[in-house]
Design a protein around this motif. Structure first.
Motif, PDB file in Angstrom:
ATOM      1  N   ARG A 182      26.942   6.109  70.132  1.00  0.00           N
ATOM      2  CA  ARG A 182      26.175   4.859  69.726  1.00  0.00           C
ATOM      3  C   ARG A 182      24.860   4.654  70.280  1.00  0.00           C
ATOM      4  O   ARG A 182      23.998   4.137  69.964  1.00  0.00           O
ATOM      5  CB  ARG A 182      27.206   3.557  69.898  1.00  0.00           C
ATOM      6  N   PHE A 198      28.299   5.882  63.750  1.00  0.00           N
ATOM      7  CA  PHE A 198      30.104   5.570  63.664  1.00  0.00           C
ATOM      8  C   PHE A 198      30.862   7.007  63.787  1.00  0.00           C
ATOM      9  O   PHE A 198      31.640   7.088  63.079  1.00  0.00           O
ATOM     10  CB  PHE A 198      30.133   4.789  62.335  1.00  0.00           C
ATOM     11  N   HIS A 319      31.270  12.293  61.478  1.00  0.00           N
ATOM     12  CA  HIS A 319      30.421  11.097  61.084  1.00  0.00           C
ATOM     13  C   HIS A 319      29.927  11.010  59.900  1.00  0.00           C
ATOM     14  O   HIS A 319      30.007  12.223  59.183  1.00  0.00           O
ATOM     15  CB  HIS A 319      29.427  10.869  62.149  1.00  0.00           C
ATOM     16  N   PRO A 333      28.608   3.404  58.380  1.00  0.00           N
ATOM     17  CA  PRO A 333      30.034   3.012  58.217  1.00  0.00           C
ATOM     18  C   PRO A 333      30.767   3.546  57.212  1.00  0.00           C
ATOM     19  O   PRO A 333      30.167   3.824  56.182  1.00  0.00           O
ATOM     20  CB  PRO A 333      29.991   1.521  58.437  1.00  0.00           C
ATOM     21  N   PHE A 372      38.190   1.173  59.956  1.00  0.00           N
ATOM     22  CA  PHE A 372      37.577   2.142  60.682  1.00  0.00           C
ATOM     23  C   PHE A 372      38.531   2.143  62.199  1.00  0.00           C
ATOM     24  O   PHE A 372      38.675   1.150  62.636  1.00  0.00           O
ATOM     25  CB  PHE A 372      36.289   1.916  61.093  1.00  0.00           C
TER      26      PHE A 372
END
Length: 387
Positions: A182, A198, A319, A333, A372
């Motif tokens: 992040r 993410f 990702h 996301p 998630f």
């Protein structure tokens, strides 16, 4: 002088008097507030939130001290707030390590606030988000400024299948880590992005903890090494990257400086549609079974988990982003469907030390759909026996 001329002269004198005595609102140089991408709500552990970054640049000619950061909805209600102590924990600066006071910004310096904002049950009320910064000058005066407004992207995140089979797999990520996914920004081709916003590093662990046999010095000793990597959706292979050799030992890999262009190691990118791409990184040499342009089906084996590129141990980096580029893209996301939460590690230190993870208090685990995975959660994707 006749009456109408006297009246006109009086009116003009009145206007001049008003013009010379009107007070202008004080203005001052302060912060430029920017949100470089438009976030979508993401559901983690059953709770929806907005995960995004606020870039703050000090354009004053003196240092400014951040005192408070408030996130407001379109009714001016506070959705989240950080004070002097908690604010420093979410602030990062490219010119400072994490243990500095990152809330004191000299002139011309940019800081980044890494935000996670809970969403209530009325998404219309939070359709437009604004940030309010309270700050102090070097003389101790306090002021506030609003900015960085955006309209929330209300589209639901992609619903994807598991990228791996079986388990237990631990989801390695945490927004608080200084060098975690992040907080790693890449300024390439004239713009800055966080492609792995993410991202999850999936590492297989034993039923009672640990991630390798023996001392784990060789990649092949790790439980997850060579595991089959699966397509998460019906998709088209957008690109592949091959030819990166694998170190014989972990020590050799850690000691070797990897060029930025090779950081992803051997990888596969799938075009998911609507400008979104799934990236699988650090794959085993010679294991990629697809080529650009191939059509793949959800659950199809596309490669094997390996230890290539910038990696401290065998794992699958996964990702989703908005461009067919490992680094020059914004991370987006997504949700995995389904997975079973077996438990969690209480900290990254307990994982590193090979200690047992803490089992879920629900018999047989906790089945999740359309979510998630939470940081350091231990999950099973089904379809294979556990080690």
């Amino acid at each position: 002088m006749n009456a109408w001329r006297r009246s006109l002269l009086a009116s003009l004198l009145c206007l001049v008097a008003v013009g010379t005595t009107a007070q202008r609102a004080p203005q001052r140089q302060a912060f430029d507030l920017r949100v470089p991408w438009i976030p979508q709500p993401v559901s983690v552990d059953g709770k929806a939130s907005l995960v995004y970054e606020l870039h703050l640049t000090n354009y004053a000619q003196e240092p400014l001290k951040l005192e408070r950061l408030s996130v407001l909805d379109n009714r001016d209600h506070v959705l989240a707030e950080w004070g002097p102590t908690s604010l420093n924990q979410i602030i990062g600066r490219p010119d400072h390590p994490a243990d500095h006071d990152n809330g004191l910004l000299p002139p011309g310096i940019t800081a980044v606030a890494y935000l996670s904002v809970p969403m209530d049950d009325n998404p219309e009320a939070a359709a437009r988000i604004t940030q309010r910064i309270s700050y102090a000058t070097s003389s101790g005066q306090t002021f506030s400024v609003d900015g960085g407004a955006f309209a929330v992207d209300t589209r639901k995140p992609l619903q994807l299948g598991p990228p791996l089979r079986g388990g237990p797999w631990v989801a390695i990520y945490d927004a608080r880590w200084e060098r975690g996914h992040r907080r790693v920004m890449y300024a390439i081709d004239g713009s800055v992005h966080i492609p792995a916003r993410f991202a999850i590093d999936w590492i297989r662990v034993g039923a009672h903890g640990g991630y390798a046999r023996g001392d784990g010095a060789a990649p092949s000793q790790w439980f997850g090494y060579g595991a089959q990597v699966l397509a998460v959706a019906d998709a088209v292979v957008a690109s592949t990257g091959e030819g990166i050799p694998e170190p014989l030992t972990l020590a050799e890999g850690i000691a070797h400086k990897v060029p930025l262009e090779n950081a992803a190691g051997n990888y596969v990118a799938l075009a998911l549609g609507d400008g979104r791409y799934a990236f699988y990184e650090h794959l085993k040499p010679g294991s990629i079974k697809v080529k650009p342009g191939d059509q793949v089906r959800r659950g199809q084996v596309i490669a094997q988990l390996g230890f290539t590129g910038e990696s401290t141990g065998p794992h699958l980096h996964f990702h989703v982003s908005d461009a067919n580029a490992p680094l020059d893209a914004e991370g987006l996301p997504y949700a995995l469907d389904p997975f079973r939460v077996l438990g969690a590690y209480p900290s990254i230190e307990t994982f590193d030390q090979g200690k047992p993870w803490l089992p879920s208090d629900k018999a047989g685990g906790d089945v999740r759909t359309g979510e998630f995975p939470a940081p350091l959660s231990v999950v099973d994707f089904g379809g294979a026996a556990m080690p």
